[in-house]
Design an enzyme around this catalytic site. Structure first.
Site, PDB file in Angstrom:
ATOM      1  N   ARG A  75       0.862  -1.182   0.000  1.00 44.04           N
ATOM      2  CA  ARG A  75       0.000   0.000   0.000  1.00 44.04           C
ATOM      3  C   ARG A  75       0.900   1.234   0.000  1.00 44.04           C
ATOM      4  O   ARG A  75       1.643   1.483   0.954  1.00 44.04           O
ATOM      5  CB  ARG A  75      -0.911  -0.004   1.227  1.00 44.04           C
ATOM      6  CG  ARG A  75      -1.808   1.221   1.286  1.00 44.04           C
ATOM      7  CD  ARG A  75      -2.837   1.161   2.403  1.00 44.04           C
ATOM      8  NE  ARG A  75      -3.498   2.445   2.472  1.00 44.04           N
ATOM      9  CZ  ARG A  75      -3.307   3.358   3.441  1.00 44.04           C
ATOM     10  NH1 ARG A  75      -2.492   3.100   4.449  1.00 44.04           N
ATOM     11  NH2 ARG A  75      -3.922   4.522   3.409  1.00 44.04           N
ATOM     12  N   HIS A 119      -2.438  11.087   0.558  1.00 46.32           N
ATOM     13  CA  HIS A 119      -1.951  10.827   1.906  1.00 46.32           C
ATOM     14  C   HIS A 119      -1.350  12.123   2.449  1.00 46.32           C
ATOM     15  O   HIS A 119      -0.166  12.190   2.796  1.00 46.32           O
ATOM     16  CB  HIS A 119      -0.939   9.686   1.909  1.00 46.32           C
ATOM     17  CG  HIS A 119      -0.781   9.015   3.247  1.00 46.32           C
ATOM     18  ND1 HIS A 119      -0.902   7.653   3.435  1.00 46.32           N
ATOM     19  CD2 HIS A 119      -0.504   9.531   4.474  1.00 46.32           C
ATOM     20  CE1 HIS A 119      -0.699   7.355   4.707  1.00 46.32           C
ATOM     21  NE2 HIS A 119      -0.459   8.492   5.364  1.00 46.32           N
ATOM     22  N   GLU A 164      -7.277   8.539   5.865  1.00 45.99           N
ATOM     23  CA  GLU A 164      -7.581   9.096   7.182  1.00 45.99           C
ATOM     24  C   GLU A 164      -8.125  10.517   7.143  1.00 45.99           C
ATOM     25  O   GLU A 164      -7.497  11.460   7.652  1.00 45.99           O
ATOM     26  CB  GLU A 164      -6.334   9.042   8.071  1.00 45.99           C
ATOM     27  CG  GLU A 164      -5.839   7.632   8.323  1.00 45.99           C
ATOM     28  CD  GLU A 164      -4.678   7.567   9.298  1.00 45.99           C
ATOM     29  OE1 GLU A 164      -4.468   6.497   9.878  1.00 45.99           O
ATOM     30  OE2 GLU A 164      -3.984   8.597   9.475  1.00 45.99           O
ATOM     31  N   ASN A 290      -7.523   1.831   9.505  1.00 41.85           N
ATOM     32  CA  ASN A 290      -6.226   2.088  10.124  1.00 41.85           C
ATOM     33  C   ASN A 290      -6.429   2.104  11.626  1.00 41.85           C
ATOM     34  O   ASN A 290      -7.152   2.961  12.152  1.00 41.85           O
ATOM     35  CB  ASN A 290      -5.657   3.426   9.659  1.00 41.85           C
ATOM     36  CG  ASN A 290      -5.269   3.424   8.193  1.00 41.85           C
ATOM     37  OD1 ASN A 290      -5.381   2.412   7.503  1.00 41.85           O
ATOM     38  ND2 ASN A 290      -4.801   4.561   7.713  1.00 41.85           N
ATOM     39  N   TYR A 292      -4.553   1.743  15.520  1.00 45.08           N
ATOM     40  CA  TYR A 292      -3.360   1.701  16.357  1.00 45.08           C
ATOM     41  C   TYR A 292      -3.689   1.424  17.818  1.00 45.08           C
ATOM     42  O   TYR A 292      -2.962   0.711  18.496  1.00 45.08           O
ATOM     43  CB  TYR A 292      -2.584   3.016  16.226  1.00 45.08           C
ATOM     44  CG  TYR A 292      -1.969   3.177  14.855  1.00 45.08           C
ATOM     45  CD1 TYR A 292      -0.717   2.643  14.576  1.00 45.08           C
ATOM     46  CD2 TYR A 292      -2.653   3.820  13.826  1.00 45.08           C
ATOM     47  CE1 TYR A 292      -0.155   2.756  13.317  1.00 45.08           C
ATOM     48  CE2 TYR A 292      -2.104   3.936  12.566  1.00 45.08           C
ATOM     49  CZ  TYR A 292      -0.855   3.390  12.309  1.00 45.08           C
ATOM     50  OH  TYR A 292      -0.315   3.488  11.050  1.00 45.08           O
ATOM     51  N   GLU A 362      -3.616  -0.138   7.953  1.00 47.74           N
ATOM     52  CA  GLU A 362      -2.468   0.287   8.753  1.00 47.74           C
ATOM     53  C   GLU A 362      -2.604  -0.292  10.145  1.00 47.74           C
ATOM     54  O   GLU A 362      -3.681  -0.245  10.747  1.00 47.74           O
ATOM     55  CB  GLU A 362      -2.357   1.818   8.870  1.00 47.74           C
ATOM     56  CG  GLU A 362      -1.844   2.530   7.642  1.00 47.74           C
ATOM     57  CD  GLU A 362      -1.665   4.032   7.882  1.00 47.74           C
ATOM     58  OE1 GLU A 362      -1.443   4.438   9.052  1.00 47.74           O
ATOM     59  OE2 GLU A 362      -1.757   4.797   6.910  1.00 47.74           O
TER      60      GLU A 362
END
Length: 465
Positions: A75, A119, A164, A290, A292, A362
């Site tokens: 990606r 991005h 995002e 994504n 985290y 991600e």
């Protein structure tokens, strides 16, 4: 624990500004991150992405690293100002040529390309007319998206228009932490709506060029972990965070309407930018998540508390804060792999009729692990993080979530936006002075995950070492 099936894509991820460098070569235009980095006090230690990982000149060897690790997907993102320096119709063919070489290099190595069109590196001339606050940008973005598909759509199947949107809307326009450095809640709301509109317009423009490609949004998401479910302030903070963050884009993109609580807080500004038909949803082919960590919502703590984490931006009037518990990453984030499983299962249940296949686009962790005397980077903490999050994905699949792939963030250490080069997310170490790359032990662990289709995830870290 069953293995991941043979069609599951194990990949790695990067973004153009964070690794390419060559910031003004071959006709590339200036981006908002170039400008932001040049602004004193905006980026830690005054660092910039002008050289970064020099990927623009080293992409062949970087693709060799991906092949060595065994990742089946990559990606990456296209730099809008490298292809259209002013964000208008003026085309820079040398930029297109670079991405042609990059994509062909992936295919020659058996690596499947997953392309992101934006991005965060907006052409500076578009910011000069208001950036994502200006509705005009949605048309410019649709034109750029169509041109990219026309050039590369014969070889790239999976496309994400925007990466995002919450992050670049709220950190770029809400509190000014990221480029372009605007601090205005109204600006963030306008930008947020325009990202939804831009996605829909880009989707239609891209499909008009090539109906066979697969297009989907890539969203940053987290769950709120509430310390005290009987505290009305904490529960309200959690609902506001969820509605104005994850659900704003999930509902806007998949249901064609914003959450009621988001409209309550954003209504006046939204009314000023929305037009009939803006939220007419498109039939997205996939969803990228994504993830985290979860966000922790707890009682207020002092402003100088060492593990202070702001959960709801004070712009909204819900500055409920909490001290993270347990281990923290170098970014100061908690480690909550269960949250990834929860998200994947949650969307499966809440959007049963409209949810397309999901990819974890991600997931990774920042730890600074130095090369030891034997030339190894024994980053056991990163291995543990990857192990636990991959197990969470596997568990979500067992519970019925249609997850088709996982992309580790990131392939290599890189320019980490406002914090510069101090935070290392890579499974490949980069010496920024020499540009020497060294695969970390986490990269070798991930390689074994790929080879075994996850069979090694049942092992302990000690057994692996």
């Amino acid at each position: 624990m069953p293995k991941f099936n043979s069609d599951f894509v194990f990949g790695v991820a990067t973004s153009a500004y964070q690794i390419e460098g060559a910031w003004n070569e071959d006709g590339k235009g200036k981006s908002i991150w170039d400008t932001f980095c040049e602004t004193e006090g905006k980026v830690a230690r005054g660092e910039t992405g002008k050289v970064a990982n020099d990927h623009y000149h080293r992409f062949e060897s970087d693709l060799d690293l991906i092949r060595e690790i065994g990742a089946g997907g990559y990606r990456f993102s296209l730099a809008w100002p490298r292809m259209f320096p002013n964000g208008d119709e003026q085309r820079e063919q040398r930029g297109f040529d670079f991405y042609n070489r990059l994509i062909d290099g992936m295919l020659e190595r058996g690596i499947k390309p997953f392309a992101t069109l934006y991005h965060w590196d907006l052409p500076q001339p578009l910011q000069d007319i208001g950036g994502w606050e200006n509705r005009e940008i949605t048309k410019r973005f649709a034109d750029y998206s169509a041109a990219a598909v026309e050039a590369f759509g014969d070889r790239v199947e999976h496309w994400a228009p925007l990466n995002e949107p919450w992050v670049f809307s709220w950190l770029g326009y809400g509190n000014g932490y990221h480029a372009p450095g605007v601090a205005s809640i109204d600006a963030a709301i306008r930008a947020s709506h325009h990202t939804v509109l831009a996605h829909n317009q880009a989707f239609r423009a891209m499909k008009a060029v090539n109906p066979n490609i697969k297009v989907g949004p890539v969203l940053s998401q987290m769950n709120p972990d509430v310390d005290d479910i009987f505290d009305p302030d904490q529960m309200l903070a959690a609902r506001v965070m969820d509605a104005t963050g994850s659900k704003f884009w999930m509902d806007g993109l998949f249901k064609g309407a914003y959450p009621e609580l988001a409209v309550k807080h954003f209504g006046k500004v939204l009314a000023g930018v929305m037009q009939d038909g803006d939220l007419n949803p498109v039939a997205n082919d996939w969803l990228g998540i994504n993830y985290y960590c979860n966000a922790r919502i707890g009682h207020r703590v002092p402003a100088d508390h060492p593990t202070r984490v702001r959960i709801i931006d004070e712009f909204l009037g819900y500055a409920v804060e909490g001290a993270s518990v347990g281990k923290l990453t170098d970014m100061g984030w908690p480690i909550t792999p269960y949250g990834l499983e929860d998200l994947l299962v949650r969307w499966t249940r809440e959007y049963p009729d409209v949810l397309p296949p999901m990819y974890v686009t991600e997931n990774g962790v920042a730890y600074d692990d130095d090369i030891n005397q034997f030339g190894r980077i024994d980053d056991a903490r990163r291995i543990e993080y990857l192990n636990d999050h991959l197990l969470a994905v596997s568990s979500a699949i067992e519970r019925g979530a249609d997850v088709r792939g996982y992309f580790q963030w990131s392939l290599m250490d890189n320019f980490e936006w406002a914090v510069g080069y101090a935070k290392r997310f890579g499974i490949v170490h980069v010496d920024y002075e020499t540009q020497v790359r060294t695969i970390k032990e986490s990269g070798r662990f991930y390689s074994e995950v790929i080879k075994s289709r996850g069979d090694n995830l049942t092992r302990t870290i000690t057994e692996f070492a």
